[in-house]
Design a protein around this motif. Structure first.
Motif, PDB file in Angstrom:
ATOM      1  N   LYS A 202       0.053  -1.244  -4.085  1.00 21.54           N
ATOM      2  CA  LYS A 202       1.103  -1.718  -3.196  1.00 21.54           C
ATOM      3  C   LYS A 202       0.743  -3.058  -2.578  1.00 21.54           C
ATOM      4  N   ALA A 203      -0.542  -3.381  -2.546  1.00 18.93           N
ATOM      5  CA  ALA A 203      -0.968  -4.606  -1.862  1.00 18.93           C
ATOM      6  C   ALA A 203      -1.309  -5.741  -2.831  1.00 18.93           C
ATOM      7  N   CYS A 204      -1.811  -5.406  -4.013  1.00 22.36           N
ATOM      8  CA  CYS A 204      -2.335  -6.428  -4.940  1.00 22.36           C
ATOM      9  C   CYS A 204      -1.225  -7.333  -5.477  1.00 22.36           C
ATOM     10  N   LYS A 205      -1.563  -8.614  -5.656  1.00 25.19           N
ATOM     11  CA  LYS A 205      -0.584  -9.553  -6.208  1.00 25.19           C
ATOM     12  C   LYS A 205      -0.706  -9.666  -7.723  1.00 25.19           C
ATOM     13  N   PHE A 206      -1.615  -8.901  -8.302  1.00 22.64           N
ATOM     14  CA  PHE A 206      -1.825  -8.840  -9.751  1.00 22.64           C
ATOM     15  C   PHE A 206      -1.945 -10.225 -10.388  1.00 22.64           C
ATOM     16  N   HIS A 207      -1.090 -10.504 -11.368  1.00 19.06           N
ATOM     17  CA  HIS A 207      -1.320 -11.733 -12.152  1.00 19.06           C
ATOM     18  C   HIS A 207      -1.027 -13.011 -11.395  1.00 19.06           C
ATOM     19  N   GLU A 208      -0.352 -12.884 -10.263  1.00 17.64           N
ATOM     20  CA  GLU A 208      -0.153 -14.080  -9.445  1.00 17.64           C
ATOM     21  C   GLU A 208      -1.481 -14.595  -8.903  1.00 17.64           C
ATOM     22  N   CYS A 209      -2.473 -13.740  -8.856  1.00 15.91           N
ATOM     23  CA  CYS A 209      -3.719 -14.078  -8.159  1.00 15.91           C
ATOM     24  C   CYS A 209      -4.914 -14.069  -9.115  1.00 15.91           C
ATOM     25  N   GLU A 210      -5.258 -12.879  -9.600  1.00 14.15           N
ATOM     26  CA  GLU A 210      -6.329 -12.713 -10.595  1.00 14.15           C
ATOM     27  C   GLU A 210      -7.706 -13.174 -10.150  1.00 14.15           C
ATOM     28  N   LYS A 211      -7.875 -13.401  -8.855  1.00 16.32           N
ATOM     29  CA  LYS A 211      -9.187 -13.888  -8.402  1.00 16.32           C
ATOM     30  C   LYS A 211     -10.297 -12.891  -8.728  1.00 16.32           C
TER      31      LYS A 211
ATOM     32  N   CYS B 158     -15.579  -8.840  -6.089  1.00 15.41           N
ATOM     33  CA  CYS B 158     -14.111  -8.816  -6.162  1.00 15.41           C
ATOM     34  C   CYS B 158     -13.499  -8.763  -4.768  1.00 15.41           C
ATOM     35  N   ALA B 159     -14.039  -7.863  -3.935  1.00 12.38           N
ATOM     36  CA  ALA B 159     -13.485  -7.717  -2.589  1.00 12.38           C
ATOM     37  C   ALA B 159     -13.709  -8.982  -1.780  1.00 12.38           C
ATOM     38  N   GLU B 160     -14.822  -9.627  -2.021  1.00  9.18           N
ATOM     39  CA  GLU B 160     -15.091 -10.872  -1.273  1.00  9.18           C
ATOM     40  C   GLU B 160     -14.042 -11.931  -1.562  1.00  9.18           C
ATOM     41  N   VAL B 161     -13.613 -12.045  -2.816  1.00 10.66           N
ATOM     42  CA  VAL B 161     -12.643 -13.111  -3.133  1.00 10.66           C
ATOM     43  C   VAL B 161     -11.190 -12.674  -2.924  1.00 10.66           C
ATOM     44  N   CYS B 162     -10.969 -11.387  -2.815  1.00 11.17           N
ATOM     45  CA  CYS B 162      -9.584 -10.907  -2.703  1.00 11.17           C
ATOM     46  C   CYS B 162      -8.931 -11.484  -1.445  1.00 11.17           C
ATOM     47  N   PRO B 163      -7.762 -12.121  -1.585  1.00 13.77           N
ATOM     48  CA  PRO B 163      -7.121 -12.763  -0.441  1.00 13.77           C
ATOM     49  C   PRO B 163      -6.214 -11.816   0.355  1.00 13.77           C
ATOM     50  N   VAL B 164      -5.982 -10.606  -0.150  1.00 11.47           N
ATOM     51  CA  VAL B 164      -5.004  -9.722   0.510  1.00 11.47           C
ATOM     52  C   VAL B 164      -5.721  -8.749   1.453  1.00 11.47           C
ATOM     53  N   GLU B 165      -5.233  -8.672   2.688  1.00 14.42           N
ATOM     54  CA  GLU B 165      -5.792  -7.707   3.626  1.00 14.42           C
ATOM     55  C   GLU B 165      -4.702  -6.748   4.085  1.00 14.42           C
TER      56      GLU B 165
END
Lengths: 805, 291, 171
Positions: free
Chosen positions: A306-315, A267-274
């Motif tokens: 506060k950082a996650c884009k939730f359903h906009e992303c779902e990666k 999950c962390a590998e694909v997560c686009p938010v830093e």
């Protein structure tokens, strides 16, 4: 209540009493007092045959009031009361006075005067005894479950102790993972072992025994029965009473199913938010879905809301092999019913950016000790290497600055007590990793007060770490070569140094964790001026609070190193266990009672009560009355002194009882001197009188002592009544204003005395006839001195003549 | 029109007419009406505070009381005057006992300090009553290429708790006002440190050594000129450069300009009207860059 | 400091004396961290002055050394130290208090005598130049308003300022 039948027991023991006092006269005096049915004399009454005599008399003569004159009531009274209770009489109907230290000794050179005073004392005890009421022993049910707030080094150990003692324990941690501040320290001083064990779960419970390891947490912490861990949770409300609290918890969603997550990191590998990683004090970035370090409890990833884009992303949802990510989880509210609460919320590093001359937050190479510790930690942001954040190059010249925001009246005046050791530890770790590194510590004083700590300091010098005695005025930055310059005077060599550095480490002050204030107000407990939780008494009750059933441990009361936090944690566990061990709270009924008729719902008493024992309850449509929790009331009487409408009385110190006592004390003089009533609190005031007697100090016999629970109980009209009863002067003797055993009683009394003096002046009475003295137990000499000077002062005045109207 | 009682002080009229001229002209142009009150004495700056603090406070309070009687706030051109008056004003407002003590002294002269008026530095007046936007609108001659090393001096900033002028560690007010004229305010090392001026007369060598550091740092940072807010700083740094030449054999030729001079120039006032020949270090370099 | 010199027994008295002066109230808070010294522009360029050491001497009660020494007059009143002192010692103000004391003891450096004389004659510490006063009109400046000397003298007499004078140095 039956007609009083008073038995009087005169102990003639004591090396002075028998020589000084005329016991025949005392006995015949007592016999003639109304309602006295028996007077007995013996060498002693507090043990052996004497005690049997009392028991026998209570049984055979059907005594319902017992007055005993015995030495050292603070020791003897317990025995007497117990025996009387066994004989079938309510134990609250006993009055014990001390004719030795309060009369025979101080007045040994004036036997006749002493005997006269003893008569007055006896009469006062008898009159008071007649008016005493039987009180009950109260029992309140208590749940054998405990809430521990804070999952750091202290909270985890307290929780473990209590769970293993058989209590149901709820451990609540506001962060998503256990461990707290200490777990981020890299290494601990002075043992030099790693801090990581604090946050790690058990690996193999069966093979690890508690005694074989230093880190007890790893020894199966998560496998302990009765222990429930709630992370990502905070307290939102606390209701109820000691023994039975109802606590509301808000558990934030993790967005990852704790049962399904296998920590594969996909999950962390694909997560686009830093975002900046708070765990590593922003020294690196982390993803919106993350885990602090691989070995942590709970071993489950968490999503940063506060950082996650939730359903906009779902990666992460798509990549998770076990379908553990659940973006629609909601905040849960939970209610916990517990008998006691242990606060273990710890402390945190102060943000030094307010100290602008040090440019923290502005120059990237100015870091805090915690940031350096994260760099030293091999699980940390740099994998264990010490770098300059601005360039990521190795830091070869490091300067530590001590007392940053500590011992600084502009920010935090206290010494944070552990920063010297933290810097020594970190400096040595840096130096041993690379002996070529140039390390300097700028200090005001090096404080190494714990065991082994001074060796640390020795070792640091031995390793070639440099010490500069001076606090730098500022940290400058030369943009040309990206060098930091620490501007400092070395007071020892009287040289002005401009230390060039790649990295400057600030030993910042330690402050209460965020949310401390809110939690304190929810729990109804106090904070010290420094913002840390206030203990009941630092000397003898360091892990208790003035609220029964609420305990403190670890850094919540002040910054502590790991060994001290551990000690504190075990102490708090013991106190909480003791409190709940029987499943009930037993207490006497020496409490305040409120007369609903007179109570004017003014809120004075609920605000004043140091124990939060009084609340306003609705009675009728818009009428509120004060109500005393008998469980929480400590019987000090400060509410009595506060109530403007005389609507409160203490069951064991009714105004009628006090008045009778006062009149009796003033009824016999026997000296040529003006009578003085000394109203003494039962803590320091009365014991100061004891100690003056024990020390064989003399003062005139016209001084008569009346005990009250706390001087805070006094009402102004009582002082006037004392004068009316015949006192020519009144001394109020309480604890030091900052050392009152009931916190606010003695300072309140002091103010009241000032007020009463003004009133006396209005009435045309010399205000000097009334004085307050604040003594401690061992100041018997001071008591004797002020008793003497007060007498002399009054002798110079013409006698006070109050009309009997 | 905004009216202020002008507190002129001793040094400006006695030594630096160019400061007074530029200040009166530029402030008038921006709608600030300066009233000269009767009877004002010395503000009682550090040299007098060194002799007797109680007297100094009383004198400051006396001068403020004159403005109170005229129902006007005070504006100062000299930072030293600002410090003495603002400290007294705020200290006496906060400390009732001290106020009583000082008023007892003033009562001998039939005066009373009330504490109902403000003491302002003219930079604060520019910011508050004129405003950056209005100021920018009035600029007819932009100081575009000019690199200005601003020098706040000590007594505008410190003691910050009583002066309440600007953040003592990160002041912006002066720099913002310089940039409003279109010039560039540059950073130089030890910018917030003292010029040494107050030691002149007692330890001239030390005063000069401190001033030299200031001039050297500003020069090193590439300043076209250094701008001051105070006649003492001006004197120390302007005249000081002559002394540096003879003492250290160092020639800097860094023009020192009061902010009001920069302001006057950018408001289009003719340099010939500004009595610029009172500068020891010629300012031609600056004039040539902006015209 | 000279070798072997010890604190005077009058130490406590001197501390009390300074603390009762205006400006001297915070002296005892000092814990000698040296922030003042490293903040000081004077100490940086001259060995004659170190604010930390003057404060230290005051705390140890070395009254004579301070009041009749040179260092006392070398503070440039820049308030850098005071601004940054972690114990909120009002260092620059303590220096004023010490100077006030020294002057009461008759030690007044010449430059201060000049300031004092200027104040008492004109109400200004920097005397006005007659030449410039005449030229004011040429620059378009309004005439100068004189100080109210009558009032000023009353103030100076009420505080005793007019009696403060330099004592002749003993031979």
């Amino acid at each position: 209540m039956d007609e009083p039948k008073v038995g009087v027991f005169l102990s003639e023991g004591g090396n002075q009493s028998s020589k000084v006092l005329d016991y025949d006269a005392l006995a015949s005096f007592a016999k003639n007092v109304a309602k006295v049915v028996l007077v007995e004399r013996a060498k002693e009454f507090w043990r052996g045959d004497g005690l049997k005599a009392i028991v026998n008399a209570v049984k055979t003569k059907k005594l319902n009031r017992v007055v005993v004159a015995e030495r050292l009531p603070k020791l003897s009274e317990v025995n007497i009361v117990k025996a009387v209770e066994k004989a079938g009489l309510n134990p609250f109907l006993v009055e014990v006075i001390d004719l030795e230290d309060h009369c025979a000794r101080p007045h040994r050179n004036k036997p006749a005067e002493a005997t006269a005073k003893a008569k007055a004392m006896l009469l006062a005890a008898i009159e008071r005894a007649k008016l005493l009421e039987p009180l009950e022993k109260l029992e309140f049910p208590a749940l054998k479950s405990i809430l521990v707030i804070g999952g750091g080094i202290a909270g985890m150990q307290t929780a473990e102790d209590l769970a293993e003692l058989g209590f149901e324990v709820q451990l609540v941690e506001k962060e998503p993972f256990l461990g707290g501040l200490a777990s981020r320290a890299g290494r601990f001083f002075p043992t030099d072992d790693c801090a990581i064990c604090i946050q790690a779960p058990s690996t193999d419970v069966k093979s690890i025994t508690h005694t074989s390891r230093k880190c007890v947490y790893r020894s199966g912490f998560t496998e302990i029965q009765n222990l429930n861990v709630l992370t990502n949770s905070k307290i939102t409300a606390v209701e109820g009473v000691p023994g039975n609290y109802r606590v509301t918890i808000e558990k934030k969603p993790r967005y990852v199913d704790e049962q399904k997550c296998i920590r594969c990191n996909l999950c962390a590998e694909v997560c686009p938010v830093e975002v900046p990683d708070d765990y590593n004090v922003k020294l690196k970035k982390r993803k919106a879905i993350y885990i602090n370090i691989p070995e942590v409890y709970p071993p489950v990833y968490v999503i940063d809301e506060k950082a996650c884009k939730f359903h906009e992303c779902e990666k992460c949802v798509k990549v998770c092999p076990t379908k553990a990510v659940e973006l629609d989880q909601k905040t849960e509210k939970k209610t916990l019913n517990v008998g006691a609460i242990v606060v273990a919320t710890g402390f945190e590093e102060y943000d030094p950016s307010v100290i602008k001359e040090y440019h923290y937050g502005e120059y990237p190479d100015v870091v805090t000790n915690l940031q350096l510790a994260r760099m030293i930690d091999c699980f940390g942001p740099t994998g264990g290497s010490i770098i300059r954040p601005s360039t990521r190059e190795p830091a070869k010249r490091i300067v530590f600055v001590q007392c940053v925001g500590s011992r600084d009246r502009r920010w935090n005046p206290w010494c944070s007590s552990i920063c010297c050791m933290i810097s020594l530890k970190n400096a040595m770790l840096v130096k041993s990793a690379d002996p070529e590194t140039d390390v300097t510590i700028c200090y005001i004083d090096i404080r190494t007060t714990g065991r082994e700590h001074e060796y640390y300091y020795e070792r640091a010098r031995d390793m070639g770490i440099k010490f500069v005695k001076g606090r730098p005025t500022e940290i400058a930055h030369d943009p040309e070569d990206n060098t930091l310059i620490v501007d400092v005077e070395d007071a020892v060599s009287r040289k002005f140094l401009e230390l060039e550095a790649d990295l400057v480490v600030l030993a910042t002050s330690m402050v209460p964790t965020q949310g401390t204030k809110e939690l304190a107000s929810m729990l109804g407990i106090e904070l010290e001026q420094d913002g840390f939780f206030k203990e009941y008494n630092a000397k003898l009750r360091p892990t208790e609070t003035k609220r029964k059933g609420i305990f403190l441990c670890g850094g919540a009361t002040f910054p502590k190193d790991a060994p001290t936090s551990s000690l504190h944690a075990h102490s708090a566990a013991l106190k909480a266990a003791k409190f709940l061990s029987t499943g009930k709270i037993v207490k006497d009924q020496k409490t305040a009672v409120i007369d609903d008729e007179y109570c004017g719902d003014c809120e004075f008493c609920p605000v004043t009560c140091p124990y939060g024992a009084i609340s306003l309850v609705q009675k009728g449509e818009d009428h509120f009355v004060a109500q005393v929790s008998e469980l929480q009331c400590e019987g000090c009487g400060i509410c009595v002194g506060t109530c403007p409408l005389n609507a409160i009385e203490l069951r064991h110190y009714r105004p009628s009882q006090m008045l009778a006592q006062m009149k009796a004390l003033m009824s016999v003089n026997g000296t040529s001197k003006p009578l003085i009533l000394a109203i003494c609190c039962s803590e320091c005031g009365h014991t100061a009188v004891d100690s003056s007697g024990m020390a064989m100090l003399e003062y005139p016999a016209n001084v008569r002592v009346m005990k009250v629970p706390c001087t805070g109980i006094l009402q102004i009209h009582q002082i006037l009544e004392a004068f009316k009863a015949g006192a020519q002067g009144v001394m109020v003797v309480g604890c030091k204003t900052d050392g009152c055993h009931y916190e606010v009683g003695s300072p309140k009394a002091k103010k009241k005395v000032e007020l009463a003096k003004m009133l006396l002046k209005e009435y045309g009475i010399e205000p000097e006839r009334l004085e307050m003295f604040n003594l401690v137990y061992i100041e018997g000499d001071k008591f004797a001195e002020v008793a003497q000077t007060m007498t002399e002062k009054l002798e110079k005045m013409s006698p006070l003549q109050l009309s009997s109207s | 029109m905004t009216r202020y009682a002008l507190f002129l002080g001793c040094t400006i009229p006695a030594r630096q007419p160019h400061y007074e001229v530029s200040a009166r002209k530029s402030l008038a142009k921006l709608g600030i009406d300066l009233v000269d009150l009767e009877g004002m004495t010395c503000c009682a700056p550090p040299p007098l505070q060194s002799i007797d603090l109680e007297t100094s406070l009383s004198m400051a309070a006396y001068n403020i009381s004159l403005a109170e009687e005229a129902d006007l706030d005070i504006v100062t051109l000299c930072t030293g005057c600002f410090e003495s008056l603002a400290i007294a004003n705020n200290l006496l407002r906060e400390n009732a006992k001290l106020k009583e003590r000082v008023n007892k002294i003033l009562s001998n002269a039939g005066k009373e300090f009330r504490g109902n008026k403000e003491v302002r530095h003219y930079l604060q007046v520019l910011m508050k009553d004129v405003g950056i936007d209005h100021l920018k609108k009035n600029v007819t001659r932009k100081l575009g290429n000019l690199k200005v090393a601003t020098f706040y001096g000590c007594h505008s900033l410190r003691p910050s708790a009583l002066l309440k002028f600007d953040d003592p560690e990160r002041p912006k007010l002066f720099d913002n006002l310089v940039e409003a004229l279109g010039a560039k305010s540059i950073w130089y090392r030890n910018k917030l440190k003292c010029c040494g001026g107050l030691l002149r007369g007692y330890a001239d060598d030390i005063a000069l050594a401190i001033a030299r550091d200031k001039i050297a740092m500003a020069t090193k940072a590439g300043a076209d000129c250094l701008s001051t807010l105070c006649p003492f700083c001006f004197l120390t740094l302007d005249l000081g450069q002559f002394l540096m030449k003879s003492t250290y054999h160092e020639e800097y030729n860094l023009p020192i300009l009061h902010y009001t001079e920069l302001l006057s120039l950018s408001l289009g006032i003719d340099p010939k009207e500004l009595a610029l020949d009172f500068h020891k270090i010629r300012v031609d370099k600056v004039l040539s860059k902006i015209s | 400091m000279a070798h072997g010199k010890t604190a005077k027994s009058s130490g406590k008295t001197f501390l009390e004396e300074v603390r009762h002066m205006l400006g001297g109230e915070t002296l005892a808070s000092c814990y000698q961290c040296g922030t003042c010294a490293s903040s000081c522009p004077v100490a940086r360029v001259s060995e004659r002055f170190n604010p930390r050491e003057v404060i230290r001497q005051s705390l140890l009660g070395e009254k004579e050394e301070i009041l009749f020494g040179d260092a006392l007059w070398l503070c440039c009143s820049c308030y850098n130290c005071q601004e940054r002192c972690p114990q909120k010692v009002e260092i620059a103000d303590v220096f004023y208090a010490l100077r006030n004391l020294a002057i009461r003891e008759g030690k007044m450096p010449n430059i201060y005598s000049e300031f004092s004389a200027g104040l008492m004659s004109e109400g200004k510490i920097v005397p006005m130049s007659k030449f410039l006063e005449k030229k004011r009109a040429d620059y378009g400046l309004p005439p100068l308003k004189p100080a109210n000397m009558d009032t000023l003298r009353k103030i100076l007499s009420a505080t005793g300022f007019d009696k403060l004078k330099k004592k002749e140095e003993p031979q």
